[in-house]
Enzyme design. Structure first.
Site, PDB file in Angstrom:
ATOM      1  N   THR A  14      60.703  37.889  64.777  1.00 31.95           N
ATOM      2  CA  THR A  14      60.177  39.204  65.144  1.00 31.95           C
ATOM      3  C   THR A  14      60.861  40.352  64.407  1.00 31.95           C
ATOM      4  O   THR A  14      61.934  40.187  63.833  1.00 31.95           O
ATOM      5  CB  THR A  14      60.332  39.435  66.664  1.00 31.95           C
ATOM      6  OG1 THR A  14      61.718  39.480  66.991  1.00 31.95           O
ATOM      7  CG2 THR A  14      59.636  38.351  67.469  1.00 31.95           C
ATOM      8  N   ASP A  15      60.220  41.500  64.476  1.00 33.91           N
ATOM      9  CA  ASP A  15      60.821  42.724  63.942  1.00 33.91           C
ATOM     10  C   ASP A  15      61.602  43.407  65.065  1.00 33.91           C
ATOM     11  O   ASP A  15      61.737  42.848  66.165  1.00 33.91           O
ATOM     12  CB  ASP A  15      59.743  43.634  63.340  1.00 33.91           C
ATOM     13  CG  ASP A  15      58.695  44.082  64.349  1.00 33.91           C
ATOM     14  OD1 ASP A  15      58.925  43.960  65.578  1.00 33.91           O
ATOM     15  OD2 ASP A  15      57.638  44.563  63.918  1.00 33.91           O
ATOM     16  N   ALA A  16      62.065  44.578  64.836  1.00 37.11           N
ATOM     17  CA  ALA A  16      62.883  45.289  65.825  1.00 37.11           C
ATOM     18  C   ALA A  16      62.128  45.584  67.115  1.00 37.11           C
ATOM     19  O   ALA A  16      62.743  45.766  68.160  1.00 37.11           O
ATOM     20  CB  ALA A  16      63.409  46.593  65.224  1.00 37.11           C
ATOM     21  N   GLY A  17      60.800  45.600  67.044  1.00 33.74           N
ATOM     22  CA  GLY A  17      59.992  45.879  68.234  1.00 33.74           C
ATOM     23  C   GLY A  17      59.593  44.636  69.011  1.00 33.74           C
ATOM     24  O   GLY A  17      58.855  44.733  69.990  1.00 33.74           O
ATOM     25  N   VAL A  19      57.750  42.180  67.873  1.00 33.11           N
ATOM     26  CA  VAL A  19      56.452  41.687  67.400  1.00 33.11           C
ATOM     27  C   VAL A  19      56.707  40.775  66.198  1.00 33.11           C
ATOM     28  O   VAL A  19      57.565  41.065  65.358  1.00 33.11           O
ATOM     29  CB  VAL A  19      55.536  42.873  66.995  1.00 33.11           C
ATOM     30  CG1 VAL A  19      54.241  42.380  66.367  1.00 33.11           C
ATOM     31  CG2 VAL A  19      55.251  43.736  68.216  1.00 33.11           C
TER      32      VAL A  19
END
Length: 139
Positions: A14-17, A19
């Protein structure tokens, strides 16, 4: 025929969010294709070891529909739509497991693979045993 396999989404996907990063879909698809071949009784590494041949991605187009998120379970369905002498085309669908019908369809990958000689990168026909194996995956 189609092959289905589930994967859990981990933090590293995932990314920082939270997602799933867009490129991770390609990695999940690669794992699913490898397991689809293994389910037919061969490992992708056997093609290299026995014949000096390898699969390479020639084209990939991803259609993203809904995000996958941290801790989701995604089912990747792999089906072959075309089989040529030295290439094949597969469609891989990504569905969130346990999601309601409206949010379950997360994306589709249309991927074309080529068979090449590992030594020089030139196209090569699939050996007969491998053509038979791949034919079993044709939808």
């Amino acid at each position: 025929m189609e092959h289905k396999i589930d994967f859990r989404i981990y933090y590293e996907d995932t990314d920082a969010g939270g997602v799933v990063y867009h490129a991770r879909y390609l990695a999940l698809a690669e794992r699913a294709r490898t397991e689809a071949i293994r389910a037919q009784g061969q490992a992708a590494s056997d093609l290299l070891a026995d014949y000096g041949l390898a699969f390479v991605v020639r084209h990939a187009a991803m259609d993203y529909r809904a995000p996958l998120r941290l801790d989701d379970i995604v089912c990747v369905t792999t089906r072959m739509t075309e089989l040529g002498a030295a290439s094949c085309r597969l469609v891989q669908d990504f569905h969130r497991v346990g999601a309601d019908e409206a949010g379950a369809d997360c994306g589709t990958l249309d991927v074309r693979l080529a068979c090449i000689r590992a030594g020089d990168g030139r196209a090569a026909r699939f050996p007969p045993r491998w053509r038979d194996l791949l034919r079993a995956l044709v939808a």
